[in-house]
Motif scaffolding. Sequence first.
Motif, short mmCIF file in Angstrom:
data_model
loop_
_atom_site.label_atom_id
_atom_site.label_comp_id
_atom_site.label_asym_id
_atom_site.label_seq_id
_atom_site.Cartn_x
_atom_site.Cartn_y
_atom_site.Cartn_z
N GLY A 151 0.68 -1.27 -0.05
CA GLY A 151 -0.05 0.01 -0.04
C GLY A 151 0.78 1.08 -0.11
N THR A 152 1.92 1.09 -0.68
CA THR A 152 2.97 2.47 -0.56
C THR A 152 2.83 2.76 -2.07
N ASP A 153 3.53 4.21 -2.04
CA ASP A 153 3.59 4.75 -3.49
C ASP A 153 5.06 4.89 -4.14
N ASP A 154 6.12 4.34 -3.30
CA ASP A 154 7.30 4.22 -4.05
C ASP A 154 8.14 3.10 -3.33
N VAL A 155 9.13 2.41 -4.26
CA VAL A 155 10.14 1.11 -3.79
C VAL A 155 10.31 1.37 -2.38
N ALA A 156 11.12 2.55 -1.97
CA ALA A 156 11.91 2.77 -0.79
C ALA A 156 10.94 2.79 0.45
N ALA A 157 9.77 3.13 0.27
CA ALA A 157 8.77 3.01 1.36
C ALA A 157 8.27 1.68 1.37
N ALA A 158 8.19 0.99 0.33
CA ALA A 158 7.69 -0.34 0.28
C ALA A 158 8.65 -1.41 1.08
N PHE A 159 10.03 -0.99 0.86
CA PHE A 159 11.03 -1.84 1.58
C PHE A 159 11.14 -1.54 2.92
N GLY A 160 10.85 -0.14 3.61
CA GLY A 160 10.50 0.20 4.77
C GLY A 160 9.52 -0.54 5.49
N VAL A 161 8.45 -0.84 4.93
CA VAL A 161 7.31 -1.65 5.46
C VAL A 161 7.91 -2.98 5.73
N LEU A 162 8.56 -3.62 4.60
CA LEU A 162 8.98 -4.93 4.85
C LEU A 162 10.09 -5.05 6.00
N ALA A 163 10.96 -4.22 6.26
CA ALA A 163 11.83 -4.00 7.17
C ALA A 163 11.30 -3.84 8.69
N ASP A 164 10.24 -3.69 8.82
CA ASP A 164 9.43 -3.34 10.01
C ASP A 164 8.90 -4.77 10.71
#
Length: 299
Positions: A156-169
Motif C-alpha cells: 500500500g505504498t507509493d514508492d519502492v523505498a517506502a515499500a522496503f521500509g514496510v518490509l523491514a518493520d
Amino acid sequence: MSPADEVRAVFRDAGVRGWLHARPVSGDGPHHSDRDVDAGAHAPVVMASVYKLFVLVAYCREVDAGTVDPREPVVVPVPRTPGLTGISALVDPVTMSWRDLVTSMVTASDNAAADVVHSRVGRDRVAALPTELGLPGTRIRGGTDEVFADLLADTGTDDVAAAFGVLADNDVPVEVRALSPVYGSATTAADVTALLALLWRGELASEASTAFARRLLGAQIWPHRLRAGFPAPTQVAGKTGTVGAVRNDVGVVTYPGEHPVAVAVFTHSARSDTTVPRADAAIGAAARVAVHALRAPAL
C-alpha cells in the motif's frame, strides 16, 4: 553428522530457514557426477535477483546467434527501475553498450540494467529457458519492474523505498507476493546448481560468451555472503539475490588445483531488518560445509 545435517545446523543457529544444493561442476568420473549435498534442494524458493542468471544466459545466446551486437550503444531513459546500485541509482539518462549493461546487471545486481536487457533478449525467451534446459522446478515471471509493482500494491505504498521500509518493520505483518515462491519467479537450489554447471562446462553458449559470463560472475561486488565462507586463494563466482527477509547467493567455488563446485544457498530470515549479518554469514558458512564435502583434486 552428515554435511547436509551440518548445513541445517548452520541455518538453525543463524535463525533462518535455508535451502542448499552443491554439486561438482565436472560431469565425468565416479568421484564427481554421483555426489552432491542436498539440504532441501528440491523445495521451491524465491529467486530474487538470482533470476538475472537466466537473463545472462539468454543474452549470451543472442550474441552467439548474431541477433544482439554487444557493442551497440543503448540509451536508458528516466524513469527506470529503481535500486541502490548501477544505473538504477542514477538520475539522468545513460548511454551504455549492451555488454556494459549486462556487466552492471551481474556485478552490481543493477535492476534497471537487468530490465532493459531482459526486454531486449525477450521476456518470453527467458521464460522458456528453464523448460529448454531441463530445469523443472524453475519458472520466471517477469522482471524486477513487475516484482516492484506487486510490492507497491501489497504494501500500500507509493514508492519502492517506502515499500522496503514496510518490509523491514518486524512489527508490521505484511503478506507480500515477492516473499513467497508461490507467486512470481521461483526455482530450486538443485536447478540453479545444474544451470551453473552447464554454464561452467561451456554447454550453454560459445567459448567466448562462456568466458564473458564467467568473468562477470567472478567480479560480483558483494563479498559478505558466499565469498566470506572461503579463504583468499579460492575463486568464487556467483550472483546474489535479496528482497526483504530473503537473502540468497549462488555460485561456483574453485580451490587452487581442484575441480570447481557449484553451490546454491537460499535463505529466509526470521527477522526482516534491512541488515541481518547472521543470515549473510550463514550463507558462506553453509556453502563452506557443502563445498568441503565435495572437494577433489583436478586430474
